[in-house]
Structure formats: structure tokens, C-alpha cells
Design an enzyme around this catalytic site. Structure first.
Site, PDB file in Angstrom:
ATOM      1  N   ASP A  43      20.521  11.710 -21.185  1.00 38.29           N
ATOM      2  CA  ASP A  43      19.817  11.241 -22.383  1.00 38.29           C
ATOM      3  C   ASP A  43      20.782  10.638 -23.399  1.00 38.29           C
ATOM      4  OD1 ASP A  43      17.454  12.020 -21.320  1.00 38.29           O
ATOM      5  OD2 ASP A  43      17.332  13.909 -22.421  1.00 38.29           O
TER       6      ASP A  43
ATOM      7  N   SER B  42      -2.692  -8.463   6.635  1.00 35.38           N
ATOM      8  CA  SER B  42      -3.140  -7.110   6.939  1.00 35.38           C
ATOM      9  C   SER B  42      -3.115  -6.933   8.447  1.00 35.38           C
ATOM     10  CB  SER B  42      -4.540  -6.880   6.389  1.00 35.38           C
ATOM     11  OG  SER B  42      -5.422  -7.793   6.989  1.00 35.38           O
TER      12      SER B  42
ATOM     13  N   GLU C  90       4.982   4.340  12.120  1.00 33.26           N
ATOM     14  CA  GLU C  90       5.185   4.767  10.736  1.00 33.26           C
ATOM     15  C   GLU C  90       3.868   5.288  10.172  1.00 33.26           C
ATOM     16  OE1 GLU C  90       6.436   1.119   8.906  1.00 33.26           O
ATOM     17  OE2 GLU C  90       8.340   1.062   9.972  1.00 33.26           O
TER      18      GLU C  90
ATOM     19  N   LYS D 135       0.769   5.252   7.719  1.00 34.89           N
ATOM     20  CA  LYS D 135       0.076   4.213   6.959  1.00 34.89           C
ATOM     21  C   LYS D 135      -0.337   4.839   5.629  1.00 34.89           C
ATOM     22  CE  LYS D 135      -3.436   0.651   7.524  1.00 34.89           C
ATOM     23  NZ  LYS D 135      -4.155   0.912   6.274  1.00 34.89           N
TER      24      LYS D 135
ATOM     25  N   ARG E 176      -0.485  -7.920  -2.920  1.00 31.32           N
ATOM     26  CA  ARG E 176      -0.742  -8.706  -1.728  1.00 31.32           C
ATOM     27  C   ARG E 176      -1.715  -9.853  -2.016  1.00 31.32           C
ATOM     28  NH1 ARG E 176      -2.691  -5.342   3.090  1.00 31.32           N
ATOM     29  NH2 ARG E 176      -4.770  -5.530   2.220  1.00 31.32           N
TER      30      ARG E 176
ATOM     31  N   LYS F  57       4.577  -0.790  15.412  1.00 32.07           N
ATOM     32  CA  LYS F  57       5.181  -2.117  15.298  1.00 32.07           C
ATOM     33  C   LYS F  57       6.178  -2.346  16.427  1.00 32.07           C
ATOM     34  CE  LYS F  57       5.467  -1.925  10.251  1.00 32.07           C
ATOM     35  NZ  LYS F  57       6.425  -1.674   9.157  1.00 32.07           N
TER      36      LYS F  57
ATOM     37  N   LYS G 284      -6.168   3.894  13.039  1.00 32.98           N
ATOM     38  CA  LYS G 284      -6.896   4.466  11.901  1.00 32.98           C
ATOM     39  C   LYS G 284      -7.434   5.843  12.250  1.00 32.98           C
ATOM     40  CE  LYS G 284      -8.581   2.305   8.700  1.00 32.98           C
ATOM     41  NZ  LYS G 284      -8.265   2.345   7.270  1.00 32.98           N
TER      42      LYS G 284
ATOM     43  N   CYS H 193     -29.219  -5.909 -22.312  1.00 30.16           N
ATOM     44  CA  CYS H 193     -29.863  -4.758 -21.668  1.00 30.16           C
ATOM     45  C   CYS H 193     -30.946  -5.259 -20.710  1.00 30.16           C
ATOM     46  CB  CYS H 193     -30.473  -3.849 -22.726  1.00 30.16           C
ATOM     47  SG  CYS H 193     -31.466  -2.538 -22.011  1.00 30.16           S
TER      48      CYS H 193
ATOM     49  N   CYS I 158     -26.762   0.296 -24.526  1.00 28.51           N
ATOM     50  CA  CYS I 158     -27.859  -0.327 -25.245  1.00 28.51           C
ATOM     51  C   CYS I 158     -28.139   0.603 -26.425  1.00 28.51           C
ATOM     52  CB  CYS I 158     -29.092  -0.438 -24.355  1.00 28.51           C
ATOM     53  SG  CYS I 158     -30.566  -0.893 -25.284  1.00 28.51           S
TER      54      CYS I 158
HETATM   55 ZN    ZN Z   1     -32.209  -1.570 -23.841  1.00 23.74          ZN
END
Ligand code: ZN
Length: 688
Positions: A38, A83, A113, A115, A136, A303, A327, A420, A436
């Protein structure tokens, strides 16, 4: 001090502090005390403040963020940010590996690896300095969020070598931090990823710095490199990046991954290595163990290790051919957003609700998802026509987890209406939500009537939501008092209203006149005035609604705040509401209809069984469900018990919370009955 000296000291301090930061955050191995750190940091800030022109681009002070408000500009990626294609079984992964090997025409090794379920980021370094951090986006254009990413402690601002490199990684929020932060959100996020995405979009980097985001780097792109992926990962570590240790290397022959056999043993000794046959076991183990990870992963990535082969394999339109995602199965379903409707709640709050193609998740069919507010939709970047992944976590309303595929018609991100949908009045923003504020708004009035009739409020028998909806739509009932003044015999002959049904409704309404004040007041739907608060008011002696009206007229906040369990916010709302003519007229009309707005006795005995009569309770320690402790006291008193502040021979029970001290010892020595919070709640529940 002359300029050269200042520059030199800034440089020196920046170097030192960067080194300490990296040691601390990347290797969790502090080199100096916090105090010393610090001191050096303050010195650097002092010099930088006086000499802003000499602040280095990788200054460790950039970690703390700024309160400078920035827009989020778009940037063009210099590498394709794609992706991955997906597989859902080990067999499909093995198939893909076999196909890839035959396409490559040579033996290959593969890296597996984790995910990470976070936000994908691309970091651009020039001569070793972080130059740009971009999302991305759509793969070729992302958003520049460099200032925000600089505040993430495990993102190196300067690398150990002066290289030009593009690194891809995943920013995430550890689960424990997510639980902590999400409980403070006005609109809780469905998952850590959405909270991470929301944080990274913040306009002030100082707000981002306050959230302990983390990163794992899993890919590095350099010109003219001969390295394979294993070597790149090792090199990334050496440069100062945080790389996950949960990595598996699979090859048919050891000669393919020499970097694991010799040298570099230290940095990747935790990595698993095996032949193709061991892949299935590896995947199974990681699928099982993901529950225990401190962060969320939604699969594994497989990969090709050989970079030159990657180049020859190339890309499909959307995905690289050299990688695939495995997945995990999850309690999620994929569906399409067909429409987004806007609902007006009884308080006027506007909530967007997504209508989706019905999808079966965890045994129930989902056709609506909650979208909370505009910010929530912005974070998801959600448009009608998008394919989304929807989940049901716990018993909450289903939420959109992520967008799986954007719509193909270029439909833009959905926007809230300005008016509204029920009464067409302009909406107003309050906090995170639109409201509203027209008290005569038909949808709000309908919501209030529904609430009033509901099982947890007035519990009017024979008056279901369909009946209420019909009577409101027909214009027979416009307000809550109308429920009591309407002549229900007029319904005779209308479709669905036989004389039996009409009698049921009228009886239900008549019977509801017997409901006590302690039930009527919370049924009006006044904010903060639920059952608990009303109970506290009555116990404190405010047994007549006129007492509240008088307090409101005198703006006597102190009187309300002095009541145990009533906070300042509730007090202010009570004063506001009981001064408003709308509420006063409502109460007057309901009084005329015959509803009771006073509680004659302190509390009717039949409301709470007098299970504690003749008992003397002492309360000590702290409680999860009774904060302040007086809430527990109330529970005892209204059930006929007495309370005392000290444990004596007369004390029959000690209610002992967390870290109970001397009173617990005394109670034990006297043989007083000791009751835990859990047991106490059990007693209350069993005698409800
Ligand atoms: Zn309203």
C-alpha cells in the site's frame, strides 16, 4: 524533482508493483506485506496524479479503474473469433477425433480443456503491453472493453517478454463471489455468466474493479510460431497469463508431445496425459467432479495440438475444424423466443415476459420466461426470433441462460415500450425498472383486485381469478369496494353464472366481512405493509387504522421507527400512503361496506394458539430468521408467553441463537430448557 527522476521513479514503482501484483494474483504467493504494498502504491498514485503525462500504459494503478464514464465502442478483430461445434457424447467426440486424424493424414495429439461458462474475451498485446481487450461480438466485430478488463487482477497489463500476441480467454466470476453479489442485486441474475457479462458492460471501470472477476487464458496467436498448443500454453504461463491446470493431453504415441516428456515439467506437472482409450474415463471424471469446482463449466473443449495441422484443417463457415466442445447434459432446454409481452403489475411495475415455444424442462412444460427489465435484455442481447437456452434453477420462474443462435432476420435487440400497454400513459424509470404511475391504470387496478381476493389475503371463497377477470372485463367491478357494492343477482342468466354459482360468490364476499383487521390491511397491497409489518403495528398498540392516519398527518416518523421491527423505509412509506387521498378514500369506502379497520383486543386469542402461556422465556445469541431479536420476542408474547432479559430460577426456556454466551452457561447450570432457533421454528410451525 526533475522530470527524468520522476519518470525513473514511476517506472521503478510500476515495475515493482506489477511484479508484486502478479505474484499475488497469478501465483497467489505474496512477496511483500500488504502494508508495504500500500505504501508503494500510494507513492505511485501521488506521482501519477502530479504528472499524468508520465503514467505508463501498463501502470498497476489502472487496476483500480476510474469513474470516467465511457461508451462501449466497436472494434474489428484481427483474428477470426469463432464459436465451437458441439458434441454431446464421448462417442461423438471419438468419431470427430477419428475423422480429424484421417483428414489430417497423420497421427495427432489432442488437448482437453475445461469449457469455462463465462464471457469470452480477446486480449491484444503489443510489445508485451495490453493494448486492447474486446468481446467476441459476432466473431469479426466485438466491443472494446479494455478499461474494464484492466481492472481484472489476473489479466497481466505487461507480459514478461516484449511480444506481440493475441490471447483468447474466458472471464468468469467464482461461484462463491456470485452468491455473495447476486443476493445484493435488485434483479438477481440467473447465473454467474450473466452477472459477469453485466459487470463487463458497466460504464465506469471503477464499478468493475469492485467485482472480483477472474480469467483463464486458453489460446495464444503469434505470427511465425512453430509451437504446438501444449507449448503455447506453457509459453502463455511464462508470459504471466493465468492458464488452468485442468488440462488433459491425449495422443497415440509419446513422441507427439515431447514438451511434456522433458523440460517444463514444473509448469505443467498437474496436467493429465494418456492415450485415446483413457479419454472416456477422463471425460467421466470431469463430468462428475464439476460440481465441486469453485467456478462453473458447461463442458470440455477438445482441440488438435498441432498448430500446422490446425491451419490445414481450417474452418467451416461458423466453426474451426480443429476443435469441438463436449457439452454436459444440463437441466436446460432450447427454445425460440416467439414474442415479448409487457406486463403491468399491481404496483405499476412493468415486466417483460418472453413467450417461447413450449419446451419440457425437468418434467414441466415451459412457455413463459421472465426477462426482468431492459438492462437484463441488453446483457443477453436478446431479440425476438432468437434461439435461447432456458433453465429452471430451484423453484424460480424459468430464466434465459444464454442465446444459442441469433435470429436470421437481423431483428434488433428488443426494446421496452415508452408507454404503458394498459393505459398508454408515459412510463417512468425508478431504479432498475419502469413504472406506470397512473393509479387508475386498468391493469394495475385488476392486479390489486386479484391480490385482494387471493388466498393469502382476503381468501374470498368462490371468487376465482376467472370470475374476477370476467367481472372486471365486463365493467361490473372497477375497484375493490365494488366487490362489496355490486349486486351479484345481476349476473343471473349470463353464461357460466347459474344461481348456485352466484350464491357461492355472494356468500364468499359476505363471509370476507368477518376477516380481522390484521388480514384486511395487508390485503390492500400497500408496499412494505405485509402481514408481518401489520402484526408488529398491532402488537405495538396501533390497533385502529385511524391511529396510522393520525401518525401520517403528523408525519411522526419517530413514533413508527420506535416500534420493534419497523425500519425507516417502512415508516416513510406508511406516512406517504396514509396521507394519500386514494388510500384514505379506499379505506372509507371499505369501512362503509362493513370491513373492520380496527383490532378490538390486543390480538385475538384464536389467531395464535396460546402455547407459551405460563412460560417465561429468555432470548440470547443471534438468529438467522429473527433480526432484530425482538421479532422472536413478539412470537413468544403473542402466544401467551412472557420474556425476561436475564436467566433466573423462574426462567422456563432459553431461546439460544448463534454464539450464545454466559446466559447459555447459566441456563445449563439451572437446568432451564434450551431451545435452538430451528426447534423454535418447528414449535411455531407445528402449532400454526
Ligand atoms: Zn398504465
Amino acid at each position: 524533482m526533475n522530470n527524468n527522476k520522476i519518470i525513473e521513479e514511476i517506472r521503478k514503482l510500476s515495475d515493482l508493483l506489477s511484479l508484486y501484483q502478479n505474484a499475488y494474483y497469478l501465483q497467489t504467493n505474496p512477496l511483500i506485506s500488504d502494508l508495504e504494498y500500500d505504501r508503494l502504491f500510494d507513492r505511485l498514485l501521488f506521482l501519477e496524479k502530479g504528472n499524468p503525462e508520465f503514467v505508463l500504459p501498463d501502470s498497476p494503478s489502472r487496476r483500480v479503474g476510474s469513474d470516467f464514464s465511457q461508451d462501449i465502442p466497436e472494434v474489428l478483430h484481427s483474428i477470426p473469433v469463432l464459436s465451437l461445434d458441439k458434441g454431446y457424447s464421448v462417442e461423438s467426440i471419438r468419431d470427430w477425433m477419428d475423422k480429424t486424424i484421417s483428414k489430417a493424414g497423420s497421427e495427432l495429439s489432442f488437448i482437453v480443456e475445461e469449457k469455462i461458462d463465462g464471457v469470452s474475451i480477446v486480449l491484444y498485446y503489443k510489445k508485451g503491453i495490453l493494448n486492447l481487450a474486446a468481446t467476441r461480438g459476432n466473431g469479426s466485430v466485438g466491443n472494446d472493453i479494455t478499461a474494464n478488463v484492466r481492472t481484472i487482477k489476473s489479466v497481466p497489463l505487461r507480459l514478461t517478454e516484449d511480444v506481440d500476441i493475441v490471447a483468447r480467454g474466458e472471464i468468469f466470476l467464482p461461484l462463491a463471489e456470485f452468491e455473495k453479489l447476486n443476493s445484493l442485486q435488485e434483479v438477481p441474475f440467473a447465473n454467474p455468466r450473466n452477472l459477469t457479462a453485466g459487470t463487463l458492460r458497466r460504464k465506469k471501470s471503477i464499478d468493475v474493479a469492485a467485482v472480483p472477476l477472474e480469467i483463464f487464458i486458453y489460446e495464444g496467436f503469434m505470427d511465425n510460431t512453430e509451437m504446438n498448443h501444449v507449448e503455447i500454453l506453457t509459453f502463455l504461463k511464462k508470459l504471466g497469463f493465468k492458464v488452468s491446470n485442468s488440462i488433459g493431453v491425449f495422443s497415440s504415441s509419446k513422441s507427439l508431445t515431447p514438451s511434456l516428456n522433458s523440460g517444463n515439467k514444473e509448469s505443467n506437472s498437474l496436467w493429465f496425459r494418456g492415450d485415446f482409450k483413457s479419454l472416456s474415463g477422463y471425460v467421466k471424471k470431469h463430468t462428475k467432479e464439476r460440481e465441486n469446482l469453485p467456478y462453473e463449466i458447461d463442458g470440455l473443449v477438445i482441440k488438435v495440438n498441432e498448430i500446422d495441422v490446425r491451419e490445414s484443417l481450417g474452418f467451416t463457415g461458423h466453426h474451426p475444424r480443429w476443435a469441438i466442445a463436449y457439452k454436459f447434459e444440463s437441466p436446460e432446454g432450447t427454445t425460440v423466443i416467439k414474442e415479448i409481452d409487457v406486463q403491468v403489475g399491481r404496483t405499476g411495475r412493468i415486466t417483460p415476459v418472453g413467450r417461447v415455444e413450449p419446451v419440457l424442462i425437468g418434467g414441466s412444460t415451459i412457455s413463459n420466461v421472465t426477462l426482468h427489465n431492459q438492462e437484463y435484455i441488453n446483457i443477453l442481447e436478446l431479440a425476438i426470433g432468437d434461439t435461447v437456452s432456458v433453465s429452471k434453477r430451484g423453484d424460480v420462474i424459468p430464466a434465459v441462460e444464454r442465446i444459442v443462435d441469433k435470429n436470421e432476420d437481423n431483428i434488433p435487440v428488443w426494446k421496452m415500450p415508452e408507454r404503458c400497454p394498459s393505459c398508454k400513459q408515459d412510463l417512468e424509470i425508478k431504479g432498475a425498472h419502469l413504472f406506470c404511475v397512473n393509479s387508475e391504470c386498468p391493469d394495475q387496478v385488476k392486479g390489486k383486485i386479484f391480490f385482494f381476493l387471493g388466498r393469502n389475503q382476503m381468501d374470498v371463497e368462490g371468487f376465482g381469478p376467472e370470475t374476477a377477470d370476467y367481472l372486471i372485463e365486463q365493467g361490473f367491478i372497477k375497484t375493490i369496494p365494488d366487490l362489496y357494492s355490486f349486486d351479484y343477482t345481476r349476473l343471473e342468466g349470463l353464461p357460466g353464472f347459474g344461481s348456485k354459482k352466484i350464491k357461492l360468490i355472494s356468500n364468499g364476499i359476505k363471509k370476507s366481512l368477518d376477516q380481522p383487521y390484521s388480514r384486511i390491511l395487508p390485503s390492500l397491497g400497500i408496499p412494505e405493509l405485509g402481514k408481518k409489518a401489520v402484526e408488529l403495528l398491532i402488537i405495538s398498540g396501533l390497533r385502529d387504522v385511524d391511529d396510522l392516519i393520525k401518525i401520517a398527518a403528523e408525519k411522526d416518523v419517530d413514533k413508527l421507527v420506535s416500534i420493534k421491527g419497523i425500519g425507516e423505509r417502512t415508516a416513510e412509506i406508511i406516512i406517504n400512503e396514509f396521507s394519500s387521498t386514494i388510500i384514505l378514500d379506499l379505506i372509507k369506502d371499505l369501512k362503509t361496506a362493513g370491513l373492520k379497520f380496527e383490532e378490538k383486543e390486543i390480538l385475538k386469542q384464536d389467531m395464535f394458539p396460546q402455547i407459551f402461556s405460563d412460560q417465561i422465556w429468555c432470548i440470547t445469541g443471534s438468529f438467522e430468521n429473527y433480526k432484530p431479536r425482538s421479532l422472536a420476542e413478539n412470537e413468544i408474547v403473542k402466544r401467551g408467553g412472557k420474556t425476561t432479559s436475564t436467566v433466573t430460577g423462574n426462567t422456563t426456556h432459553l431461546l439460544a441463537g448463534e454464539s450464545a454466551g454466559s446466559k447459555l452457561v447459566k441456563a445449563k447450570s439451572l437446568g432451564t430448557k434450551i431451545i435452538t432457533e430451528e426447534k423454535f421454528m418447528e414449535i411455531l410451525n407445528n402449532n400454526e
